[in-house]
Enzyme design. Structure first.
Site, PDB file in Angstrom:
ATOM      1  N   ILE A 197      -4.698  -0.136  -8.589  1.00 50.33           N
ATOM      2  CA  ILE A 197      -3.675  -0.917  -9.297  1.00 50.33           C
ATOM      3  C   ILE A 197      -3.651  -2.342  -8.762  1.00 50.33           C
ATOM      4  CG2 ILE A 197      -1.223  -1.111  -9.846  1.00 50.33           C
ATOM      5  CD1 ILE A 197      -0.946   1.856  -9.250  1.00 50.33           C
ATOM      6  N   GLU A 219      -6.563  -6.130  -1.519  1.00 44.48           N
ATOM      7  CA  GLU A 219      -5.975  -5.607  -2.756  1.00 44.48           C
ATOM      8  C   GLU A 219      -5.923  -4.077  -2.760  1.00 44.48           C
ATOM      9  OE1 GLU A 219      -3.909  -5.348  -5.640  1.00 44.48           O
ATOM     10  OE2 GLU A 219      -4.711  -7.377  -5.828  1.00 44.48           O
ATOM     11  N   LYS A 226       2.466   0.730   3.285  1.00 42.13           N
ATOM     12  CA  LYS A 226       2.294   0.000   2.025  1.00 42.13           C
ATOM     13  C   LYS A 226       3.545  -0.812   1.680  1.00 42.13           C
ATOM     14  CE  LYS A 226      -0.932   3.517   0.353  1.00 42.13           C
ATOM     15  NZ  LYS A 226      -1.103   4.682  -0.537  1.00 42.13           N
ATOM     16  N   LYS A 253      -4.780   0.204   4.808  1.00 48.37           N
ATOM     17  CA  LYS A 253      -3.381  -0.232   4.862  1.00 48.37           C
ATOM     18  C   LYS A 253      -2.813  -0.217   6.284  1.00 48.37           C
ATOM     19  CE  LYS A 253      -3.462   3.393   2.919  1.00 48.37           C
ATOM     20  NZ  LYS A 253      -4.392   4.534   2.830  1.00 48.37           N
TER      21      LYS A 253
END
Length: 405
Positions: free
Chosen positions: A131, A124, A200, A100
């Site tokens: 998730i 992803e 994020k 990230k």
């Protein structure tokens, strides 16, 4: 035969190798062709690993090998992960990542490089672990105008807050336990100070609004100041305290922020406990959509990494609906001082001061809880609530200020 290289053989890197190997038959049937892990790049050797014979220490072997078409980067940190990713994309090799930090800081550039060189860059696993949220924002909700995204995005802080709420344990004690269990690092700053959630949140904003906000510029408040007394007061008022990554767009201006929030027990995010993550998307056509699940961990995160790899193996880069971002300018960013929400303000004040505080804060609720006067303010801009707190605090010391979601 698709030849794959893995950069980094830590928790997620080794998990990715395991998923690719254990589910190899399922994956090959889905993508319609065989694949193999040719290289694993790491500084260390792994003589006891079944993948030990694939480990190399020189990145140039990977970038210069024309057989390698797909690279999975799980190194962590910005450098050399960014440098290696850029080199692979410029060589026409597609890259998937769980990193990230690289996506938040360099995503706009790397997406453009991938497109220019006929490659794909997918991430992803960079938000929410296992998730699915990046692909739904990019594809499933693409007919919607996204207005806001709120998420519990860090499993470590959610574990700490859950234990504090349920067991009445102090922040310091729960943090120590989280470190012993491996949920928190020896230096937990990125988690408990909100930096991980901030990265994020920036990625979610870019997916929702097409603009990448510099993660170093957003308001970011962690959980180190939250006490068990705060937890007790929140619970008696009908709220849980959660660290929330929040992004919204209003009049074309984007806001990204991270802070502890009071979340009503009547809303779904309040029920996200322990190390789990939950992300709530507000969209104009579908309404509210929530995704929930394990936000970290070896297999869940590796599952998301491999899902991106399958997407690339199934399609040519030209057939993948890649996100398109630009870097946000000052004209795109909402002035944080204008952001308005309700606040919980807890003061060392007698119950008789209630009328005064109702008048000062335009309070919607005032009650005496745990020996303190708790005020739920009107929806006020950040600048206004700061000024009021300074004014009122000169008479009645303020012990707590937490925003409501």
């Amino acid at each position: 035969m698709i030849q794959i290289a893995i950069l980094g053989f830590g928790v997620v890197g080794s998990g990715t190798a395991e998923v690719l190997t254990e589910n190899k038959a399922i994956i090959e049937k889905k993508v319609g062709q065989p694949f193999d892990i040719k290289y694993i790049l790491d500084l260390r050797d792994f003589p006891d690993s079944p993948f030990g014979d694939k480990v190399i220490h020189d990145f140039n072997i990977i970038v210069n090998d024309p057989e390698i078409s797909l690279v999975a980067e799980m190194m962590g940190g910005s450098h050399p992960a960014y440098d290696f990713t850029k080199a692979c994309l410029e060589a026409g090799k597609s890259v998937v990542t769980s990193n990230k930090e690289v996506v938040a800081n360099f995503g706009t550039e790397l997406l453009a490089i991938a497109k220019a060189h006929g490659a794909s860059y997918q991430f992803e696993a960079s938000v929410g672990g296992g998730i699915p949220i990046i692909r739904p924002l990019n594809q499933d909700l693409s007919s919607n105008n996204i207005t806001a995204v709120n998420g519990i995005l860090n499993g470590t802080t959610n574990y700490i807050l859950t234990k504090m709420e349920c067991e009445g344990a102090s922040f310091a004690d729960v943090l120590k336990e989280a470190q012993q269990k491996g949920y928190a690092e020896a230096n937990p700053a990125a988690d408990v100070e909100g930096l991980d959630a901030a990265r994020k949140t920036v990625i979610l904003a870019a997916m929702a609004f097409g603009k990448r906000v510099d993660p170093n510029t957003i308001f970011c408040e962690g959980i180190t100041h939250i006490t068990t007394k705060d937890m007790e007061i929140a619970r008696e008022l009908g709220y849980a305290i959660k660290l929330i990554g929040h992004t919204e767009i209003k009049d074309g201006k984007i806001l990204c922020m991270v802070s502890p929030r009071l979340v009503s027990f009547s809303t779904p995010l309040a029920g996200v406990s322990d190390v789990f993550n939950g992300i709530l998307v507000d969209a104009d056509m579908v309404g509210q959509v929530m995704v929930y699940g394990p936000g970290a961990g070896k297999r869940p995160t590796a599952s998301a990494v491999v899902a991106d790899m399958i997407d690339i193996m199934e399609h040519t880069p030209a057939g993948i609906n890649a996100p398109v971002w630009t870097d946000a300018t000052s004209e795109d960013i909402m002035d944080f001082g204008t952001y308005a929400c309700k606040n919980l303000v807890v003061l060392d004040a007698p119950l008789s001061a209630g009328d005064t505080l109702i008048s000062a804060f335009g309070a919607t609720r005032v009650c005496y809880v745990q020996g303190h006067l708790a005020v739920i303010t009107a929806e006020l801009p950040e600048t206004a609530i700061d000024e009021l707190m300074a004014k009122v605090g000169a008479t009645y010391p303020i012990t707590t200020r937490i925003r409501l979601l």
